[in-house]
Enzyme design. Structure first.
Site, PDB file in Angstrom:
ATOM      1  CE1 TYR A  70      -3.343  -2.934   0.432  1.00  0.00           C
ATOM      2  CE2 TYR A  70      -4.342  -0.928  -0.430  1.00  0.00           C
ATOM      3  CZ  TYR A  70      -4.373  -2.297  -0.239  1.00  0.00           C
ATOM      4  OH  TYR A  70      -5.430  -3.016  -0.741  1.00  0.00           O
ATOM      5  CG  HIS A 122     -14.564  -0.280  -3.050  1.00  0.00           C
ATOM      6  ND1 HIS A 122     -14.439  -0.539  -4.396  1.00  0.00           N
ATOM      7  CD2 HIS A 122     -15.668  -0.956  -2.647  1.00  0.00           C
ATOM      8  CE1 HIS A 122     -15.407  -1.362  -4.779  1.00  0.00           C
ATOM      9  NE2 HIS A 122     -16.179  -1.625  -3.732  1.00  0.00           N
ATOM     10  CB  CYS A 130      -7.022   0.663  15.081  1.00  0.00           C
ATOM     11  SG  CYS A 130      -6.830  -0.791  16.137  1.00  0.00           S
ATOM     12  CB  CYS A 134      -8.964  -0.613  19.595  1.00  0.00           C
ATOM     13  SG  CYS A 134      -8.058   0.927  19.302  1.00  0.00           S
ATOM     14  CB  CYS A 157      -3.547   0.912  17.068  1.00  0.00           C
ATOM     15  SG  CYS A 157      -4.832   1.845  17.916  1.00  0.00           S
ATOM     16  CB  ALA A 241     -14.115   9.652 -18.085  1.00  0.00           C
TER      17      ALA A 241
END
Ligand code: OAD
Length: 255
Positions: A70, A122, A130, A134, A157, A241
Site C-alpha cells: 500500500y 471502498h 487500527c 479498537c 495503533c 471520460a
C-alpha cells in the site's frame, strides 16, 4: 446515432433530471495516471497478484508485505492530479447541487477537483486505521504522528498496539454499511445515473445502476469499452471520460 447526437441526448436527460447520481470507477482516474486495480504492476510488485495482497488473510499472515504494497501504491498515486473528467464532475455538482457521486475509487481526486458530495464504497488509500477498530469502526490513525522502524516494522495503533492498516475495503470484507446504505438510497431515488469508468464486475457497487433502473431511472454509461453494465444502459457514450464528460457539460448549455 453519432457520438455528438448521443452527447446531446445525455445532456438533455441530465438537464431534465431532478436527482442525478454518478457512479465512478477506476476508469475516471485512468487519465490521471492512476493504475487501475487490474493494471499490470511493475518492478518489485510485478510478481505479486494484487487480488491476493488486498485481503485480510494476507495482512494477518504478512502485515509488513501488505503495508509495503500500500505504501507503493500511495507513492504511485501521490503525484496524480484530477483530470478533465474529475473537473467536469465537480463543475456538474456546482450546477446541480443535489448531484451525488458514488465512487469505488480509493484515490481522492474527486475531492481534489472540488466535488464534495461523495459516497466512498471502498475507502480511501491515503487514510489508515487500527486493524482491530479498537475505538469503533473505523478507528482512524494518523501515522504522521507515529514513529516506528520503517525498515522492519508496521506502525501500531497508539490506543491498543494492534497493527495499523490502510482504510480501504479488502477482498472478502464488508463495505462500510453507512456508505452502502447511502449509495443504495441515492440510487433508488435517482432519475438519472451516470456510470463512468467501471467494468461493473464488483458487487455491490455494480448493483447501483440496476437499482436506479428498477425505479424507472435512466442509465447513461461513459466507457471506451463495453462493460457488464452496458446492456442495461439507455445510452452508452463510447470514449474516455476526460474527453466525453467535458463535451456533455458543454452540451448542457445548449440543451
Ligand atoms: P476496472 O479496472 O475493473 O475497470 C475500469 C473500467 O474503466 C473498464 O471498464 C475500462 O474500460 C474503463 N476505462 C478505462 N479507461 C477509461 C477512461 N479513460 N475513461 C472511462 N473509462 C475508462 O475498475 P473498477 O470497475 O473501478 O475493488 O473496479 C471495481 C473494483 O474492483 C475496484 O474498486 C476494486 C477492484 O477490485 C476494491 O478494491 C474493493
Amino acid at each position: 446515432m453519432t457520438i455528438e447526437e448521443q452527447i446531446r441526448q445525455a445532456a438533455a436527460l441530465i438537464k431534465a433530471s431532478e436527482r442525478l447520481v454518478v457512479l465512478t470507477g477506476a476508469g475516471v482516474s485512468k487519465e490521471s495516471g492512476v493504475p487501475t486495480f487490474r493494471d499490470a504492476l511493475d518492478g518489485l510488485w510485478a510478481k505479486y497478484d494484487p487480488m491476493r495482497l488486498a485481503t485480510p488473510q494476507a495482512f494477518a499472515s504478512n502485515p509488513k508485505l501488505v503495508w509495503e504494497f500500500y505504501e507503493y501504491r500511495r507513492r504511485l498515486m501521490s503525484p496524480a492530479q484530477p483530470n478533465p473528467a474529475h473537473q467536469a464532475l465537480a463543475e456538474l455538482e456546482r450546477r446541480i447541487p443535489t448531484l451525488q457521486i458514488i465512487t469505488q475509487n480509493v484515490d481522492d481526486l474527486h475531492e481534489q477537483a472540488g466535488s464534495t458530495r461523495i459516497i466512498r464504497l471502498h475507502g480511501k488509500i491515503s487514510a489508515n486505521k487500527c486493524s482491530k477498530s479498537c475505538q469503533g469502526d473505523p478507528t482512524p490513525v494518523d501515522v504522521t504522528t507515529l514513529t516506528w522502524d520503517e525498515q522492519h516494522e508496521v506502525p501500531r495503533c497508539p490506543h491498543c498496539g494492534a497493527y495499523v492498516r490502510p482504510d480501504v475495503v479488502w477482498f472478502g470484507e464488508m463495505l462500510p454499511l453507512d456508505q452502502l446504505d447511502e449509495a443504495k438510497l441515492a440510487s433508488a431515488r435517482a432519475d438519472v445515473m451516470l456510470v463512468v469508468g467501471t467494468s461493473g464486475t464488483v458487487m455491490p457497487a455494480a448493483d447501483m445502476p440496476h437499482i436506479t433502473r428498477r425505479v424507472g431511472g435512466k442509465v447513461i454509461e461513459i466507457n471506451p469499452s463495453e462493460s457488464e453494465l452496458t446492456p442495461i444502459a439507455d445510452l452508452w457514450l463510447s470514449g474516455a471520460a476526460g474527453n466525453i464528460l467535458p463535451r456533455v457539460l458543454a452540451a448542457l448549455d445548449e440543451a
